[in-house]
Every structure is written in structure tokens, then in C-alpha cells.
Enzyme design. Structure first.
Site, PDB file in Angstrom:
ATOM      1  N   CYS A   1       0.861  -1.181   0.000  1.00 13.12           N
ATOM      2  CA  CYS A   1       0.000   0.000   0.000  1.00 13.12           C
ATOM      3  C   CYS A   1       0.897   1.230   0.000  1.00 13.12           C
ATOM      4  O   CYS A   1       2.031   1.175   0.473  1.00 13.12           O
ATOM      5  CB  CYS A   1      -0.883  -0.048   1.256  1.00 13.12           C
ATOM      6  SG  CYS A   1      -1.868   1.412   1.574  1.00 13.12           S
ATOM      7  N   GLY A   2       0.391   2.314  -0.489  1.00  9.99           N
ATOM      8  CA  GLY A   2       1.148   3.561  -0.461  1.00  9.99           C
ATOM      9  C   GLY A   2       1.448   4.035   0.954  1.00  9.99           C
ATOM     10  O   GLY A   2       2.330   4.860   1.161  1.00  9.99           O
TER      11      GLY A   2
END
Length: 182
Positions: free
Chosen positions: A64-65
Site C-alpha cells: 500500500c502507499g
């Protein structure tokens, strides 16, 4: 009947009592579970480990970012563990960003970011498949809208604050909420 008399009558009505009860934490939903540690055969009794403790509960993801927030969560763990805070991570694939393999999730957490706080096996955090822990968190506050949603939970099991992904672990607002429950 005056407005103040009507408000008093409403406040004393059974409906308001039900609302007041509904806002109380459901400790069984939060703690009466046994969950396996991430990539381990160890099963943890959450009631024994966490009930009566101040908590920061986070739904996590390996791809995930916001995955770099693991580093900040580890700093929070180290900064506040001696004051009793337990940081608790629950990986979830609800947003399609968790590794398919638990070993890879463990590698990201433990090797890439040096996580030493409690991480558990992946669970559902939204909707019908949400684990009872996250159903209770959503009932008290809000369901996570993305990975790395953070819930600050007091010793009584009440969510006192929650923060979306974009609020990082180093934010003053999050740290202030944590300090308020210690």
C-alpha cells in the site's frame, strides 16, 4: 409543556437509555477472541493480552502507499510502551493490497520495518466479512475506508479517537489522543 420540560422528558425516556447503552463498548466483541500471531503457530488470547490496556489498533497492508507507516507505528510503540500503550496490527486484504502469502506479510513487517509490536494473521475489517473486533470499532467510530486506519482505544474499550490513513503515526493529533489515554 415547555421546551425544557419536553427535553427533560425525552432525556429520561427509555429510548435515550437505549442510546446511552448502545454507546458503551462491547468488550466481548473487542477482546473475547483468540487470534494467531502473524506467520506463527502461536495463538493469542486477546482478553488476557489487551483487556484493560490502552490500545492503538491499526488495519495494515503490505503493498500500500501507506506501508511505510509501519516505521512510524514502531516509533509510537517504542515511545509509549513503557507507559502501557499496546500497538496492535491487523493485516487485511479488504482493499486488495495485502500479500497473498503470510510469510511475505511477515517479511514486510518484521524485516523491512523492524516491527516489534503485536501483528496478527490477516482478518476482514469491513462489511459482512469484518472480524467482530472491527465490527465493534466501526460501531463505536467508523469502519476503515482504507489501510492504516488508526483507532485509539482507552482502558475501558472505548474508541476515543480514530484517524484515517493520511494521518501518519507521527502526527501531533494522534500522539495527543494516545497521551490522553495513558
Amino acid at each position: 409543556m415547555s421546551l425544557s420540560a419536553r427535553l427533560l422528558a425525552l432525556a429520561l425516556s427509555p429510548l435515550c437509555a437505549a442510546v446511552a447503552v448502545a454507546t458503551e463498548p462491547d468488550r466481548s466483541a473487542l477482546f473475547e477472541h483468540e487470534i494467531g500471531r502473524l506467520h506463527s503457530s502461536e495463538i493469542v488470547n486477546l482478553q488476557e493480552r489487551f483487556q484493560g490496556e490502552p490500545l492503538l489498533i491499526v488495519n495494515t497492508a503490505s503493498h500500500c502507499g501507506y506501508t511505510d507507516q509501519f516505521g512510524g507505528l514502531e516509533r509510537l510503540h517504542r515511545d509509549y510502551r513503557d507507559q502501557g500503550l499496546k500497538v496492535v496490527g491487523f493485516p487485511s486484504h479488504d482493499f486488495n493490497q495485502e500479500a497473498d502469502d503470510e510469510a511475505e506479510t511477515a517479511r514486510v513487517c518484521f524485516q523491512n520495518f523492524g516491527v516489534t509490536f503485536d501483528m496478527f494473521r490477516p482478518i476482514g475489517v469491513r462489511g459482512h466479512d469484518a472480524h467482530p473486533i472491527f465490527r465493534e470499532l466501526a460501531r463505536q467510530a467508523d469502519a476503515p475506508r482504507w489501510n492504516f486506519h488508526k483507532y485509539v482505544v482507552d482502558r475501558e474499550g472505548r474508541v476515543v479517537a480514530h484517524f484515517p490513513s493520511r494521518v501518519g503515526p507521527d502526527s501531533g493529533e494522534l500522539r495527543g489522543a494516545i497521551e490522553g489515554i495513558l
